[in-house]
Scaffold this active site. Structure first.
Site, short mmCIF file in Angstrom:
data_model
loop_
_atom_site.label_atom_id
_atom_site.label_comp_id
_atom_site.label_asym_id
_atom_site.label_seq_id
_atom_site.Cartn_x
_atom_site.Cartn_y
_atom_site.Cartn_z
N HIS A 194 0.85 -1.20 0.00
CA HIS A 194 0.00 0.00 0.00
C HIS A 194 0.89 1.24 0.00
O HIS A 194 1.76 1.40 0.86
CB HIS A 194 -0.89 -0.05 1.24
CG HIS A 194 -1.93 1.01 1.29
ND1 HIS A 194 -3.11 0.94 0.57
CD2 HIS A 194 -2.00 2.16 1.99
CE1 HIS A 194 -3.85 2.00 0.84
NE2 HIS A 194 -3.18 2.78 1.69
N MET A 207 0.27 11.68 -0.31
CA MET A 207 -0.41 12.80 0.36
C MET A 207 0.21 14.11 -0.13
O MET A 207 1.43 14.23 -0.19
CB MET A 207 -0.21 12.71 1.87
CG MET A 207 -0.67 11.40 2.48
SD MET A 207 -0.41 11.44 4.25
CE MET A 207 -0.90 9.78 4.69
N ASP A 244 0.84 5.27 0.07
CA ASP A 244 0.03 6.45 0.40
C ASP A 244 0.65 7.72 -0.15
O ASP A 244 1.74 8.12 0.27
CB ASP A 244 -0.04 6.60 1.93
CG ASP A 244 -0.91 5.54 2.57
OD1 ASP A 244 -2.09 5.42 2.18
OD2 ASP A 244 -0.41 4.83 3.46
C1 DX5 Z 1 -3.75 7.07 6.44
C2 DX5 Z 1 -3.18 6.16 5.39
C3 DX5 Z 1 -2.92 4.80 5.85
C4 DX5 Z 1 -1.92 4.67 6.97
C5 DX5 Z 1 -2.47 3.61 7.88
O1 DX5 Z 1 -4.20 8.23 5.87
O2 DX5 Z 1 -4.05 6.10 4.28
O3 DX5 Z 1 -2.63 3.90 4.80
O4 DX5 Z 1 -0.63 4.33 6.56
O5 DX5 Z 1 -1.68 3.56 9.01
P1 DX5 Z 1 -2.08 2.72 10.29
O6 DX5 Z 1 -2.28 1.29 9.87
O7 DX5 Z 1 -0.91 2.92 11.20
O8 DX5 Z 1 -3.35 3.32 10.84
ZN ZN Z 2 -3.75 4.50 2.79
#
Ligand code: DX5
Ligand code: ZN
Length: 216
Positions: free
Chosen positions: A34, A38, A36
């Site tokens: 995954h 941002m 992310d």
């Molecule tokens: C949050 C991200 C997640 C994040 C989850 O905005 O989209 O993918 O990495 O992290 P955990 O599992 O630590 O909540």
């Molecule tokens: Zn995410």
């Protein structure tokens, strides 16, 4: 009867970026990685973008699962699609023409996903089920790893499972997911569990992934 095994997608947001290659090695039994993205606008945080995704792609054969937490994701979809990820997911709240954006992702040969923040209703998705490969139910507000799971999202997951019915759409959750709630989430209808801090803070991430797969 065998219980259904979820796919596990470690979020590398929680990995040690000084040794990303080694971190990917620690999760080599994962189903998806995954990723992310941002932008500091759609969410109040900046993570990483295409150059890091390219490095991850070179370092692992596990398919990427790109989660775009950005304004105007259409601008970024073609370059991420070149990495041939399994999915590119955009936020329902961040696009004006969701069906068009999903079609763009699919035209580029990638699975099309939509993410819904905790307050965002499922309504509307019933009209675009044929355009979707994945629905991501956010179980925290996006922007940061290590947040607490929001329990009210469980009802939404059950509603989403009913909505999806026989369509070949995966239901994914992201945020505050760990071995402690994995079984409940799978029972509610989740196919793909994303977890960042829980997996990477574990002394043996590969074993932790197996534990999550077995339902916690
Ligand atoms: C949050 C991200 C997640 C994040 C989850 O905005 O989209 O993918 O990495 O992290 P955990 O599992 O630590 O909540
Ligand atoms: Zn995410």
């Amino acid at each position: 009867m065998d219980s259904i095994k979820p796919l596990i997608a470690p979020s590398i947001l929680s990995a040690d970026f000084t040794r990303l290659g080694a971190e990917l090695e620690r999760v080599k039994n994962a189903d998806l990685i995954h990723f992310d993205v941002m932008d500091g606008h759609y969410v109040p945080n900046i993570s990483y973008g295409l150059p890091v995704a390219e490095a991850v792609k070179r370092a692992t054969e596990i398919p990427l699962d790109v989660h775009l937490m950005v304004e105007d994701p259409d601008k970024f979809i073609p370059s991420f699609a070149e990495l041939k990820p399994a999915y590119i997911t955009v936020h329902y709240e961040a696009v004006d023409h969701l069906q068009r954006t999903l079609a763009l992702i699919r035209e580029l040969g990638v699975g099309a996903g939509v993410a819904l923040n905790p307050h965002t209703p499922l309504s509307g998705l019933q009209y675009i089920l044929d355009d979707l490969d994945l629905i991501l139910i956010m179980t925290v507000n996006p922007g940061f790893g290590g947040q607490k799971f929001i329990p009210a999202t469980l009802d939404k997951i059950r509603d989403c499972r009913r909505l999806v019915a026989d369509h070949p759409i995966k239901i994914q959750v992201d945020g505050g997911v760990s071995h402690t709630n994995a079984a409940e989430l799978v029972k509610a209808g989740v196919d793909i569990l994303v977890a960042g801090s829980a997996i990477f803070s574990s002394p043996d991430p590969a074993e932790y992934i197996n534990k999550m797969r077995q339902g916690g």
